[in-house]
Design a protein around this motif. Structure first.
Motif, PDB file in Angstrom:
ATOM      1  N   THR A   5      10.203 -34.593 -37.364  1.00 44.96           N
ATOM      2  CA  THR A   5       9.300 -35.737 -37.321  1.00 44.96           C
ATOM      3  C   THR A   5       8.956 -36.020 -35.867  1.00 44.96           C
ATOM      4  N   GLN A   6       8.075 -36.948 -35.632  1.00 48.84           N
ATOM      5  CA  GLN A   6       7.731 -37.343 -34.267  1.00 48.84           C
ATOM      6  C   GLN A   6       8.924 -37.963 -33.547  1.00 48.84           C
ATOM      7  N   GLU A   7       9.843 -38.526 -34.324  1.00 44.29           N
ATOM      8  CA  GLU A   7      10.963 -39.272 -33.738  1.00 44.29           C
ATOM      9  C   GLU A   7      12.265 -38.472 -33.646  1.00 44.29           C
ATOM     10  N   SER A   8      12.389 -37.367 -34.393  1.00 46.79           N
ATOM     11  CA  SER A   8      13.682 -36.690 -34.420  1.00 46.79           C
ATOM     12  C   SER A   8      13.605 -35.281 -35.005  1.00 46.79           C
ATOM     13  N   ILE A   9      14.676 -34.521 -34.750  1.00 45.36           N
ATOM     14  CA  ILE A   9      14.874 -33.191 -35.334  1.00 45.36           C
ATOM     15  C   ILE A   9      16.171 -33.252 -36.141  1.00 45.36           C
ATOM     16  N   HIS A  10      16.135 -32.829 -37.402  1.00 47.67           N
ATOM     17  CA  HIS A  10      17.312 -32.855 -38.272  1.00 47.67           C
ATOM     18  C   HIS A  10      17.784 -31.422 -38.536  1.00 47.67           C
ATOM     19  N   LEU A  11      19.115 -31.251 -38.486  1.00 46.41           N
ATOM     20  CA  LEU A  11      19.686 -29.909 -38.631  1.00 46.41           C
ATOM     21  C   LEU A  11      20.888 -29.904 -39.569  1.00 46.41           C
ATOM     22  N   VAL A  12      21.267 -28.682 -39.956  1.00 46.86           N
ATOM     23  CA  VAL A  12      22.513 -28.466 -40.682  1.00 46.86           C
ATOM     24  C   VAL A  12      23.343 -27.485 -39.863  1.00 46.86           C
ATOM     25  N   CYS A  39       5.579 -32.558 -29.760  1.00 45.14           N
ATOM     26  CA  CYS A  39       5.503 -32.503 -31.222  1.00 45.14           C
ATOM     27  C   CYS A  39       4.035 -32.499 -31.640  1.00 45.14           C
ATOM     28  N   LYS A  40       3.659 -31.495 -32.416  1.00 45.27           N
ATOM     29  CA  LYS A  40       2.273 -31.409 -32.885  1.00 45.27           C
ATOM     30  C   LYS A  40       2.231 -30.723 -34.241  1.00 45.27           C
ATOM     31  N   VAL A 100       8.956 -22.174 -29.678  1.00 49.79           N
ATOM     32  CA  VAL A 100       8.554 -23.133 -30.704  1.00 49.79           C
ATOM     33  C   VAL A 100       9.742 -23.443 -31.616  1.00 49.79           C
ATOM     34  N   ILE A 101       9.903 -24.724 -31.931  1.00 50.33           N
ATOM     35  CA  ILE A 101      10.948 -25.164 -32.870  1.00 50.33           C
ATOM     36  C   ILE A 101      10.264 -25.708 -34.115  1.00 50.33           C
ATOM     37  N   LYS A 102      10.603 -25.143 -35.269  1.00 48.46           N
ATOM     38  CA  LYS A 102      10.019 -25.576 -36.539  1.00 48.46           C
ATOM     39  C   LYS A 102      11.099 -25.520 -37.620  1.00 48.46           C
ATOM     40  N   VAL A 103      10.756 -25.952 -38.826  1.00 50.01           N
ATOM     41  CA  VAL A 103      11.711 -25.905 -39.943  1.00 50.01           C
ATOM     42  C   VAL A 103      12.133 -24.455 -40.164  1.00 50.01           C
ATOM     43  N   GLY A 104      13.442 -24.225 -40.215  1.00 50.50           N
ATOM     44  CA  GLY A 104      13.973 -22.881 -40.373  1.00 50.50           C
ATOM     45  C   GLY A 104      14.460 -22.265 -39.076  1.00 50.50           C
ATOM     46  N   THR A 105      14.064 -22.838 -37.931  1.00 51.24           N
ATOM     47  CA  THR A 105      14.496 -22.325 -36.635  1.00 51.24           C
ATOM     48  C   THR A 105      15.965 -22.673 -36.383  1.00 51.24           C
ATOM     49  N   VAL A 106      16.723 -21.716 -35.880  1.00 46.83           N
ATOM     50  CA  VAL A 106      18.108 -21.971 -35.477  1.00 46.83           C
ATOM     51  C   VAL A 106      18.092 -22.322 -33.990  1.00 46.83           C
ATOM     52  N   ILE A 107      18.602 -23.486 -33.653  1.00 46.67           N
ATOM     53  CA  ILE A 107      18.567 -23.926 -32.261  1.00 46.67           C
ATOM     54  C   ILE A 107      19.972 -24.154 -31.712  1.00 46.67           C
ATOM     55  N   ARG A 108      20.064 -24.051 -30.400  1.00 45.92           N
ATOM     56  CA  ARG A 108      21.310 -24.363 -29.685  1.00 45.92           C
ATOM     57  C   ARG A 108      21.119 -25.713 -29.021  1.00 45.92           C
ATOM     58  N   PHE A 109      22.073 -26.629 -29.247  1.00 47.80           N
ATOM     59  CA  PHE A 109      21.941 -27.978 -28.686  1.00 47.80           C
ATOM     60  C   PHE A 109      23.278 -28.471 -28.157  1.00 47.80           C
ATOM     61  N   LEU A 110      23.205 -29.506 -27.354  1.00 54.87           N
ATOM     62  CA  LEU A 110      24.403 -30.083 -26.736  1.00 54.87           C
ATOM     63  C   LEU A 110      24.911 -31.253 -27.583  1.00 54.87           C
ATOM     64  N   VAL A 111      26.219 -31.340 -27.746  1.00 53.16           N
ATOM     65  CA  VAL A 111      26.818 -32.426 -28.531  1.00 53.16           C
ATOM     66  C   VAL A 111      26.934 -33.689 -27.681  1.00 53.16           C
ATOM     67  N   VAL A 141       5.755 -29.197 -35.633  1.00 56.70           N
ATOM     68  CA  VAL A 141       6.542 -28.291 -34.793  1.00 56.70           C
ATOM     69  C   VAL A 141       6.730 -28.927 -33.420  1.00 56.70           C
ATOM     70  N   TYR A 142       7.770 -28.482 -32.711  1.00 59.14           N
ATOM     71  CA  TYR A 142       7.959 -28.856 -31.309  1.00 59.14           C
ATOM     72  C   TYR A 142       7.670 -27.609 -30.487  1.00 59.14           C
ATOM     73  N   ALA A 143       6.610 -27.658 -29.694  1.00 59.89           N
ATOM     74  CA  ALA A 143       6.195 -26.509 -28.892  1.00 59.89           C
ATOM     75  C   ALA A 143       6.401 -26.793 -27.413  1.00 59.89           C
ATOM     76  N   SER A 144       6.861 -25.791 -26.700  1.00 59.31           N
ATOM     77  CA  SER A 144       7.083 -25.936 -25.262  1.00 59.31           C
ATOM     78  C   SER A 144       5.757 -25.948 -24.521  1.00 59.31           C
TER      79      SER A 144
END
Length: 232
Positions: free
Chosen positions: A95-102, A122-123, A140-151, A130-133
């Protein structure tokens, strides 16, 4: 991925006397009850276990309903994300406000807009968010993308992770790994060019009749050897 660790534990499992003829099965049932729950003693969520040894000498505990105490040694795989560690998760919603993951198929995670670095915009692309650099159009980050993030933090009660994409080394794993390979390849190419350049310079010195440092050292050695022979 960080946040995973193996712990060795000496446990005592209490079994009802009615299960005394099926001790192994009863022990495994009790251990299974620990799975995917946060355990304060081990400081983590138990993901898997491996029984190393089972004490054949069970002890009957006194009481109205005497239970059997069985000692065993177990290796436990724990999920224990700490602040500033790196996790990997699959995007399930944007969403425009957040990215949700499992994460690992059972733990939910969220990255709020304030924790997403300004590089990402976000566009809507082909009917989906999607979130595009801004600097790397292929990142590009979209639904189904595996991302690395900081806790940032971890809620043990609901197994929920709060993350961040502020650091430069976070984002799409596919893009990050590919980008690192390109950088590594460029480094190797640069070293190769340097080495080839030095060889060409040595060859040019030889053609021009100039002495390289190796030639000078060798001539010094030969001079010392000749002088020693004349003195003897």
């Amino acid at each position: 991925m960080e946040g995973l660790k193996v712990a060795k534990a000496n446990l005592k499992v209490y079994i009802h006397p009615s299960k005394s003829n099926q001790v192994s099965r009863a022990v495994l049932r009790e251990l299974s009850s620990l799975l995917f729950t946060y355990n304060e003693i081990f400081d983590g969520v138990v993901l898997a276990y491996d029984v190393n040894s089972l004490d054949p000498c069970a002890k009957i505990l006194p009481g109205i309903n005497p239970y059997i105490g069985v000692k065993l040694k177990v290796n436990l795989l724990l999920f224990s994300p700490k602040p500033d560690t790196l996790l990997e998760g699959k995007v399930v919603k944007l969403t425009q406000e957040s990215i949700h993951l499992v994460v690992l198929g059972f733990s939910s995670a969220i990255i709020a807009e304030k924790d997403i670095r300004e590089e990402f915009l976000c566009k809507t692309k082909r009917g989906q968010e999607v979130y595009a650099s801004r600097t790397n159009k292929r990142h590009v980050i979209k639904v189904g993308t595996v991302i690395r993030f900081l806790v940032k933090s971890f809620d043990e009660e609901i197994l929920h992770v709060y993350g961040s994409l502020i650091p430069e080394h976070t984002g799409s794993i596919y893009w990050l790994d590919k980008n690192l390979e390109v950088v590594s390849h460029n480094d190797r190419s640069e070293k190769k060019r340097k080495s080839e350049g030095e060889q060409i310079m040595l060859q040019q010195h030889a053609v021009n009749g100039e002495l390289s440092s190796l030639d000078i050292v060798q001539k010094r050695k030969n001079s010392k050897k000749l002088k020693h022979q004349e003195e003897s």
